[in-house]
Every structure is written in structure tokens, then in C-alpha cells.
Motif scaffolding. Sequence first.
Motif, short mmCIF file in Angstrom:
data_model
loop_
_atom_site.label_atom_id
_atom_site.label_comp_id
_atom_site.label_asym_id
_atom_site.label_seq_id
_atom_site.Cartn_x
_atom_site.Cartn_y
_atom_site.Cartn_z
N TYR A 112 -39.76 45.25 80.64
CA TYR A 112 -40.84 46.19 80.35
C TYR A 112 -42.11 45.47 79.92
N GLN A 133 -43.65 44.01 83.03
CA GLN A 133 -44.18 45.08 83.87
C GLN A 133 -45.49 45.62 83.31
N GLU A 134 -45.55 45.75 82.00
CA GLU A 134 -46.79 46.23 81.37
C GLU A 134 -47.93 45.24 81.60
N ILE A 172 -48.19 43.23 84.17
CA ILE A 172 -48.56 43.36 85.58
C ILE A 172 -49.46 44.59 85.77
N ASP A 173 -49.11 45.69 85.11
CA ASP A 173 -49.91 46.91 85.22
C ASP A 173 -51.31 46.72 84.64
N LYS A 174 -51.40 45.95 83.55
CA LYS A 174 -52.69 45.77 82.87
C LYS A 174 -53.55 44.70 83.51
N GLY A 185 -52.52 42.59 86.34
CA GLY A 185 -52.18 42.19 87.70
C GLY A 185 -51.04 41.19 87.70
N GLN A 202 -40.59 38.07 85.08
CA GLN A 202 -39.91 39.29 85.49
C GLN A 202 -38.72 38.99 86.41
#
Length: 297
Positions: free
Chosen positions: A192, A195-196, A198-200, A202, A211
Amino acid sequence: MAQNVDELFDVRNAYFTGNYQTCINEAQKIKVTEPALALEKDVLMYRSYLALRKYRVIMDDIKPSSPELLHPLRQLAQFLTNPGQRDAIVADLDTKMSGSFDPANYVLLIVAATIYLHVNQPESALKVLHSSDHLECVALKIQALLSMNRPDLAKKELKTMMERDEDATITQLAQAWTSLALGGEKIQEAFYIYQEMIDKHGGTAVVLNGQSVAFILQGKYPEAEAALSEALEKDPNNPETLVNLIVLSQLTGKQPEVSNRYLSQLKDMDPNHPYVTSMAQKDADFDRMCKQYAVSA
């Protein structure tokens, strides 16, 4: 009442998440008025050049007249570019760190610990980091402890980081490293975190590799392969991607030539990478054992 704005927020986050070129671009673009911040900005920029293997920039830019805080980065560049001189550089570092040095020079501590970890001396890394409460120095303590298979002690250092600044990117990364080492339900927590990021920020090779390790530990091999394929596209020159691809190809039972190709690429890219030297040592030990127990004709 005006809130303090972290002028280096984007530069710092770009560096820690592996967006090295973005870090360089932002560092060259922004103007900071406070001298200490301007110097920290230069540190992050030059460390990004190191991460991109642009060693000549460091050697050309950092001179004896440069600020003292930058000098250790030149030593790190020399260490990385001169494999034949590494023993001498480590010996010089031993002398320097056992004598009098400025403990406020956090860059010196980070570089010293980085070199010690590279030559598999985590105890020496912990020794030089011991007196510092700089957030990244604590993160390096965690790396050293995890390399010694001491996640129990790493948890204590992580607690210190989280009490200081639990939202800092470097703290989040340290939490992910520790969670992966602890295993079990903690692996999903690490996933998580990555992933966060990556979301924020890239997907970068650094974050995608983290990951992928979470996926591998959970037995989610197709997801791990997808993450590593993306990491390879983002940065074909990241050695950790190749190491993880070698491990994954062996776990998934692929033909030996697949992992051998990745290993050949790794040797071309970084012939002195710890994984390469470890494999070479194991091969030598195996050959020695074979000779020792060979049956005479």
C-alpha cells in the motif's frame, strides 16, 4: 499566522522516490534565498547525478573550494568509478571516521554509511551513523540493521522516524522496507505504501522494485513481473530491477538462459554489484568444494 513552506518539498520527494531527472530539473529551476537550503538543494541535485551514474558532473563540479558539505559526494563518485581503488578508499574512510570529523556534516555520514553498506560492512555503517538523528541517517541505520537480519531493531529506529516525521517520504520508504522484512500481514502494508507513492509521484524503478518485492513475497508472480517490466522501461540501467528479474525467473521456473541473460546484463552494467560479486564467490566456493571431494582416477 503564515505556515512555513518547505521550499525543497518537490526536490526532496523526487530524489527519494527515484525521479532523479525531475529532481535535477527542479533543483536547477527553483530559487531559494536561505544559504542552508540552497546547499541542501545542491546536495540532492548532485546525489541525483550520482544515481544516474553521471559521475563526471560530480568530479568536474565539486572542487576543493566547494562547500565542505559537498566534498563527500566526490569521494562517493571516486568509489563508484574506481573499483580497483575501493580498498584504499575504504581504508581512508576508516581513518577519517575514527578520527575527528564534523558530526553535523550529515552528507559525510550518509556517504560513509553508503560505502560501508556497499562493501558489506553494516556494523561500520551503524557505528558512523550512531551519533546522528538526521532523518536519512536513521533510515540508513534501518537499512544496515535489515541487512544484518535484525528487523526487531529496525522497528525501534522506525519508531524514532515516525515520531519525528511520519509523513516524510523517507519515513514511508523505511516503513515499507521494514514491513517487507517482517513479512506476514506487514507485506500488504508495504504494498500500500508503494502504491500510494506511485499514485502521488508516478511509478519509478525505485518504487516499482519495492512493490515487486511485495508481490514476490506474496507469491503474486505475474504482478511482480508486470511491475518489473514497467521498472525496466522506466530505467533500463537500474541494477536492482535486473536482480529482482533474476530471482523472479528462478522462482517461476523459467529456462536458465532467461536468468542468465539478466545476469549478463547486470555484469555489463555493474560488474562490481554486490549480487554479481556474491554469485562469483559462490561459484568459486562450489568449484573449490568439487575439487576437494573429487574422486581420483
